[in-house]
Design an enzyme around this catalytic site. Sequence first.
Site, PDB file in Angstrom:
ATOM      1  N   ASP A 197       0.810  -1.220   0.000  1.00  0.00           N
ATOM      2  CA  ASP A 197       0.000   0.000   0.000  1.00  0.00           C
ATOM      3  C   ASP A 197       0.844   1.272   0.000  1.00  0.00           C
ATOM      4  O   ASP A 197       0.303   2.381   0.078  1.00  0.00           O
ATOM      5  CB  ASP A 197      -0.912   0.023   1.240  1.00  0.00           C
ATOM      6  CG  ASP A 197      -2.219  -0.733   1.010  1.00  0.00           C
ATOM      7  OD1 ASP A 197      -2.613  -0.902  -0.160  1.00  0.00           O
ATOM      8  OD2 ASP A 197      -2.843  -1.144   2.011  1.00  0.00           O
TER       9      ASP A 197
ATOM     10  N   CYS B  29      -4.864   9.725  -3.087  1.00  0.00           N
ATOM     11  CA  CYS B  29      -4.171   8.732  -2.254  1.00  0.00           C
ATOM     12  C   CYS B  29      -2.718   8.553  -2.695  1.00  0.00           C
ATOM     13  O   CYS B  29      -1.845   8.302  -1.874  1.00  0.00           O
ATOM     14  CB  CYS B  29      -4.875   7.382  -2.329  1.00  0.00           C
ATOM     15  SG  CYS B  29      -6.548   7.392  -1.701  1.00  0.00           S
TER      16      CYS B  29
ATOM     17  N   ARG C 194       0.496  -1.768   7.537  1.00  0.00           N
ATOM     18  CA  ARG C 194       1.030  -0.545   6.925  1.00  0.00           C
ATOM     19  C   ARG C 194       2.043   0.183   7.812  1.00  0.00           C
ATOM     20  O   ARG C 194       2.588   1.217   7.401  1.00  0.00           O
ATOM     21  CB  ARG C 194      -0.123   0.416   6.557  1.00  0.00           C
ATOM     22  CG  ARG C 194      -1.098  -0.165   5.530  1.00  0.00           C
ATOM     23  CD  ARG C 194      -1.974   0.907   4.915  1.00  0.00           C
ATOM     24  NE  ARG C 194      -1.207   1.822   4.070  1.00  0.00           N
ATOM     25  CZ  ARG C 194      -1.700   2.913   3.480  1.00  0.00           C
ATOM     26  NH1 ARG C 194      -2.964   3.235   3.652  1.00  0.00           N
ATOM     27  NH2 ARG C 194      -0.930   3.679   2.728  1.00  0.00           N
TER      28      ARG C 194
ATOM     29  N   HIS D 242     -11.474   7.150   4.504  1.00  0.00           N
ATOM     30  CA  HIS D 242     -10.575   8.291   4.726  1.00  0.00           C
ATOM     31  C   HIS D 242     -11.308   9.549   4.255  1.00  0.00           C
ATOM     32  O   HIS D 242     -12.077   9.494   3.290  1.00  0.00           O
ATOM     33  CB  HIS D 242      -9.307   8.167   3.861  1.00  0.00           C
ATOM     34  CG  HIS D 242      -8.217   7.325   4.435  1.00  0.00           C
ATOM     35  ND1 HIS D 242      -7.429   6.504   3.651  1.00  0.00           N
ATOM     36  CD2 HIS D 242      -7.738   7.203   5.709  1.00  0.00           C
ATOM     37  CE1 HIS D 242      -6.528   5.896   4.408  1.00  0.00           C
ATOM     38  NE2 HIS D 242      -6.695   6.303   5.657  1.00  0.00           N
TER      39      HIS D 242
HETATM   40  N1  ARG Z   1      -5.302   0.074   0.878  1.00  0.00           N
HETATM   41  C1  ARG Z   1      -5.075   1.344   1.479  1.00  0.00           C
HETATM   42  C2  ARG Z   1      -5.719   1.387   2.850  1.00  0.00           C
HETATM   43  O1  ARG Z   1      -6.797   0.869   2.986  1.00  0.00           O
HETATM   44  C3  ARG Z   1      -5.587   2.444   0.627  1.00  0.00           C
HETATM   45  C4  ARG Z   1      -5.220   3.812   1.131  1.00  0.00           C
HETATM   46  C5  ARG Z   1      -5.807   4.899   0.296  1.00  0.00           C
HETATM   47  N2  ARG Z   1      -5.284   6.153   0.659  1.00  0.00           N
HETATM   48  C6  ARG Z   1      -6.000   7.272   0.876  1.00  0.00           C
HETATM   49  N3  ARG Z   1      -5.368   8.380   1.068  1.00  0.00           N
HETATM   50  N4  ARG Z   1      -7.298   7.244   0.958  1.00  0.00           N
HETATM   51  O2  ARG Z   1      -5.198   1.901   3.790  1.00  0.00           O
END
Ligand code: ARG
Length: 283
Positions: free
Chosen positions: A83, A276, A108, A182
Amino acid sequence: MTLDISAASAPTAGTTARTARPRRYVMTPPHFFAVDYVINPWMDTSSSVDVDRALSQWETLRQTYIGLGHAVELVDPVAGLPDMVYAANGGTVINGTAVVARFAHEERAGEAVAYAEWMSRNGYRPVETTHVNEGQGDFLAVGTTLLAGHGFRTDRRAHDEVAAHVGMPVVSLELTDPRFYHLDTALAVLDDATIAYYPPAFTHQSRATLAGLFPGAIEVASADAYVLGLNVVSDGLHVVLPSAATGFAEQLDAAGFRPVGVDLSELLKGGGSVKCCTLEVHP
Ligand code: ARG
């Protein structure tokens, strides 16, 4: 007879003249992109991911920024951190301060180390929060105010921590729909005073807050929100957005912005799009 040539280029009645400001962005190429775990409803480990396609779509985004006159700096991707391409989550860099992310999910956590290194190499002393904060995924600056999301990732208590670190007032907004986990999936900052958002992603109270602060906001339709159409990057005039968000592109055009569509369909499989993939380094 005198011709009023200025009228030909004047904005349509009701819209404001928009101006672009050169920006500085940080991006991380998706060499190790994959959907190996599920931490949001967009992710499905059984869907196949084409890394070459992700790389070429990402490269188009990078070239789009460069073509618009913006500076793009790169962070080296790290194997095992699929990610990491979603650079916006690495932290919040504004007002001479860099606040590094503290991720909600263990998968992450390693990304914070890589983004803290970028901050250190670039003259910042990365500051941490004690509560979860997922960087510009949940903290978006509108002029001199920070809008901050909570409900799924960033802890409400981190809003005050980040606000104190960067010395800006913060407006907390609560998200209610897991698809819009988010703030940057449900709200777009278009310039220092203009936002667009998807009202159903917020609690009634937060919707009232947004309506009060931004009476001129663009409200997008479900069809655009559900292709992550609000996950955009604007320089004040050009709005780089997912190409599938055609309704939002029309709204932007009518409001005097210049929509620039980019296809990031491969990266949508991880639950992210244009914003993102882009960490803005605010002056
Ligand atoms: N797979 C990532 C997560 O779920 C995607 C992050 C997307 N980033 C964002 N700024 N919305 O954390």
